[in-house]
Design an enzyme around this catalytic site. Structure first.
Site, PDB file in Angstrom:
ATOM      1  N   ASN A  11      -6.592  12.056   2.611  1.00  0.00           N
ATOM      2  CA  ASN A  11      -6.392  12.183   4.062  1.00  0.00           C
ATOM      3  C   ASN A  11      -7.223  13.402   4.474  1.00  0.00           C
ATOM      4  O   ASN A  11      -6.863  14.539   4.159  1.00  0.00           O
ATOM      5  CB  ASN A  11      -4.905  12.392   4.320  1.00  0.00           C
ATOM      6  CG  ASN A  11      -4.478  12.318   5.765  1.00  0.00           C
ATOM      7  OD1 ASN A  11      -3.351  12.693   6.074  1.00  0.00           O
ATOM      8  ND2 ASN A  11      -5.308  11.842   6.659  1.00  0.00           N
ATOM      9  N   ASN A  64      -5.987  13.827  16.564  1.00  0.00           N
ATOM     10  CA  ASN A  64      -6.378  12.606  15.870  1.00  0.00           C
ATOM     11  C   ASN A  64      -7.855  12.311  16.092  1.00  0.00           C
ATOM     12  O   ASN A  64      -8.487  12.873  16.997  1.00  0.00           O
ATOM     13  CB  ASN A  64      -5.543  11.420  16.363  1.00  0.00           C
ATOM     14  CG  ASN A  64      -4.134  11.430  15.820  1.00  0.00           C
ATOM     15  OD1 ASN A  64      -3.884  11.931  14.728  1.00  0.00           O
ATOM     16  ND2 ASN A  64      -3.203  10.879  16.577  1.00  0.00           N
ATOM     17  N   CYS A  73       1.620  17.032  10.998  1.00  0.00           N
ATOM     18  CA  CYS A  73       0.804  16.382   9.964  1.00  0.00           C
ATOM     19  C   CYS A  73       1.097  17.086   8.648  1.00  0.00           C
ATOM     20  O   CYS A  73       0.618  18.201   8.417  1.00  0.00           O
ATOM     21  CB  CYS A  73      -0.684  16.451  10.297  1.00  0.00           C
ATOM     22  SG  CYS A  73      -1.719  15.724   9.005  1.00  0.00           S
ATOM     23  N   GLY A  74       1.884  16.448   7.803  1.00  0.00           N
ATOM     24  CA  GLY A  74       2.286  17.082   6.555  1.00  0.00           C
ATOM     25  C   GLY A  74       1.121  17.394   5.637  1.00  0.00           C
ATOM     26  O   GLY A  74       1.026  18.493   5.077  1.00  0.00           O
ATOM     27  N   ASN A  75       0.208  16.444   5.462  1.00  0.00           N
ATOM     28  CA  ASN A  75      -0.966  16.699   4.620  1.00  0.00           C
ATOM     29  C   ASN A  75      -1.852  17.775   5.222  1.00  0.00           C
ATOM     30  O   ASN A  75      -2.404  18.628   4.519  1.00  0.00           O
ATOM     31  CB  ASN A  75      -1.784  15.412   4.441  1.00  0.00           C
ATOM     32  CG  ASN A  75      -1.139  14.440   3.477  1.00  0.00           C
ATOM     33  OD1 ASN A  75      -0.383  14.835   2.602  1.00  0.00           O
ATOM     34  ND2 ASN A  75      -1.432  13.163   3.652  1.00  0.00           N
ATOM     35  N   ASN A 157       7.189  13.893  14.533  1.00  0.00           N
ATOM     36  CA  ASN A 157       6.423  12.820  15.164  1.00  0.00           C
ATOM     37  C   ASN A 157       7.125  11.502  14.843  1.00  0.00           C
ATOM     38  O   ASN A 157       7.858  11.395  13.865  1.00  0.00           O
ATOM     39  CB  ASN A 157       4.958  12.820  14.702  1.00  0.00           C
ATOM     40  CG  ASN A 157       4.802  12.817  13.195  1.00  0.00           C
ATOM     41  OD1 ASN A 157       5.772  12.809  12.446  1.00  0.00           O
ATOM     42  ND2 ASN A 157       3.578  12.820  12.714  1.00  0.00           N
ATOM     43  N   ASN A 190       3.762   6.176  14.021  1.00  0.00           N
ATOM     44  CA  ASN A 190       3.133   5.970  12.721  1.00  0.00           C
ATOM     45  C   ASN A 190       3.901   4.846  12.023  1.00  0.00           C
ATOM     46  O   ASN A 190       5.136   4.854  12.010  1.00  0.00           O
ATOM     47  CB  ASN A 190       3.199   7.250  11.894  1.00  0.00           C
ATOM     48  CG  ASN A 190       2.509   8.408  12.584  1.00  0.00           C
ATOM     49  OD1 ASN A 190       1.297   8.509  12.583  1.00  0.00           O
ATOM     50  ND2 ASN A 190       3.290   9.296  13.199  1.00  0.00           N
ATOM     51  N   GLU A 208      -1.634   5.316  10.579  1.00  0.00           N
ATOM     52  CA  GLU A 208      -1.344   6.511  11.369  1.00  0.00           C
ATOM     53  C   GLU A 208      -1.701   6.315  12.834  1.00  0.00           C
ATOM     54  O   GLU A 208      -2.758   5.777  13.163  1.00  0.00           O
ATOM     55  CB  GLU A 208      -2.108   7.722  10.816  1.00  0.00           C
ATOM     56  CG  GLU A 208      -1.537   8.260   9.525  1.00  0.00           C
ATOM     57  CD  GLU A 208      -2.000   9.678   9.244  1.00  0.00           C
ATOM     58  OE1 GLU A 208      -1.827  10.541  10.124  1.00  0.00           O
ATOM     59  OE2 GLU A 208      -2.547   9.910   8.157  1.00  0.00           O
ATOM     60  N   ARG A 209      -0.811   6.789  13.671  1.00  0.00           N
ATOM     61  CA  ARG A 209      -1.016   6.755  15.116  1.00  0.00           C
ATOM     62  C   ARG A 209      -2.327   7.447  15.481  1.00  0.00           C
ATOM     63  O   ARG A 209      -2.546   8.601  15.161  1.00  0.00           O
ATOM     64  CB  ARG A 209       0.178   7.467  15.779  1.00  0.00           C
ATOM     65  CG  ARG A 209       0.120   7.628  17.260  1.00  0.00           C
ATOM     66  CD  ARG A 209       1.357   8.331  17.785  1.00  0.00           C
ATOM     67  NE  ARG A 209       1.511   9.692  17.255  1.00  0.00           N
ATOM     68  CZ  ARG A 209       2.400  10.567  17.703  1.00  0.00           C
ATOM     69  NH1 ARG A 209       3.237  10.226  18.672  1.00  0.00           N
ATOM     70  NH2 ARG A 209       2.478  11.771  17.176  1.00  0.00           N
ATOM     71  N   CYS A 217      -0.296  10.131   4.022  1.00  0.00           N
ATOM     72  CA  CYS A 217       0.289  10.780   5.200  1.00  0.00           C
ATOM     73  C   CYS A 217       1.572  11.465   4.763  1.00  0.00           C
ATOM     74  O   CYS A 217       2.531  10.806   4.346  1.00  0.00           O
ATOM     75  CB  CYS A 217       0.570   9.761   6.300  1.00  0.00           C
ATOM     76  SG  CYS A 217       1.383  10.462   7.761  1.00  0.00           S
TER      77      CYS A 217
END
EC number: 5.1.1.7
Length: 276
Positions: A11, A64, A73-75, A157, A190, A208-209, A217
């Site tokens: 990602n 995005n 966004c965790g990643n 999110n 998402n 992903e949105r 993700c």
């Protein structure tokens, strides 16, 4: 403008330090930069800013590839923690980072792995947001040619999690693009497709949105584990291994009233400079 390219399990992100340089973006410029043929190419753009709160170390804005701004966004947050260490913007091992709606505590475990306190999952449909007359553990969504049974949750999110038997056979792009824009999700969502391998192991694919299907993700992995535990399909209090196309994340959750924890890698690729 100076930037760094990083990824969390494939990602990929462009990360920009707006503490030591001035930057300005609009949605057209972000879409141009995200183009993998004519720009830099990325799933998301992460802009690191000074904190707005003395108890926070850094603020992060997340965009995005389509230019829309999101707030989790965790990643990406794992990569931001690695980025601020590489760029010597901090010498802390424990780093608190905020977005416009959320704050997270991250711990740098070693040269590769980052642990993130992702906060408590939110199941209240009003707060997700998700249009429903009442809270349910599972919801039914109707789309052309499909009736979808899903769980919904917010990890900062909105997420929709669908249990499937063979995740590799799911038409992720077709279903994801329809469900992302379903009228029950006023801020879009998402969309994750989860296959249970065992009570501590799942396979996951994510649409992903605003970005489409991605290699991984982090918030979706957390959402899937939260829904799996809520449904009694996964175990609490242990590390659940989430197998994504880009690699593995490890998610743990004690249950309602407790935060989710995520452990995963954050990989530096290169630095660059581009004229805006």
């Amino acid at each position: 403008m100076r930037f760094s390219k990083m990824h969390g399990l494939g990602n990929d992100f462009v990360i920009i330090d707006s503490i030591t340089q001035k930057v300005y973006f609009n949605s057209d410029k972000i879409r141009s930069l995200s183009n993998r043929f004519y720009g830099i190419g990325f799933d998301q753009l992460l802009v690191v800013e000074p904190p707005y709160d003395p108890n926070i170390d850094f603020h992060c804005r997340i965009y995005n590839a389509d230019g829309s701004e999101v707030y989790q966004c965790g990643n990406g947050i794992r990569c931001v923690a690695r980025f601020v260490c590489i760029k010597k913007l901090t010498n802390k091992q424990h780093i608190k980072i905020s977005t416009d709606t959320y704050s997270m505590m991250l711990s740098v475990l070693d040269s590769e792995f980052i642990s993130v306190n992702m906060g408590e999952p939110i199941f209240d449909p009003i707060k997700i947001p998700f249009f429903s007359t009442q809270y349910q553990k599972m919801y039914v969504l109707f789309v052309p040619n499909f009736t979808i049974l899903c769980g919904v949750v917010s990890i900062g999110n909105p997420h929709c999690v669908i249990l499937v038997e063979q995740v590799d056979l799911v038409p992720v792009t077709v279903l994801g693009s329809i469900l992302e824009n379903h009228h029950c999700f006023p801020k879009k969502a998402n969309i994750s497709f989860m296959q249970i391998i065992s009570q501590n192991n799942i396979k996951l694919r994510v649409y992903e949105r605003g970005s489409g299907e991605t290699k991984a993700c982090g918030s979706a992995a957390c959402a899937a584990v939260a829904i799996g535990i809520q449904q009694g399909l996964l175990k609490k209090n242990i590390s659940v291994q989430v197998n994504l196309p880009g690699g593995d994340l490890f998610i743990s959750w004690k249950g309602l009233g407790y935060p989710l924890y995520m452990i995963g890698s954050a990989t530096y690729i290169y630095d660059g400079c581009i004229n805006l």
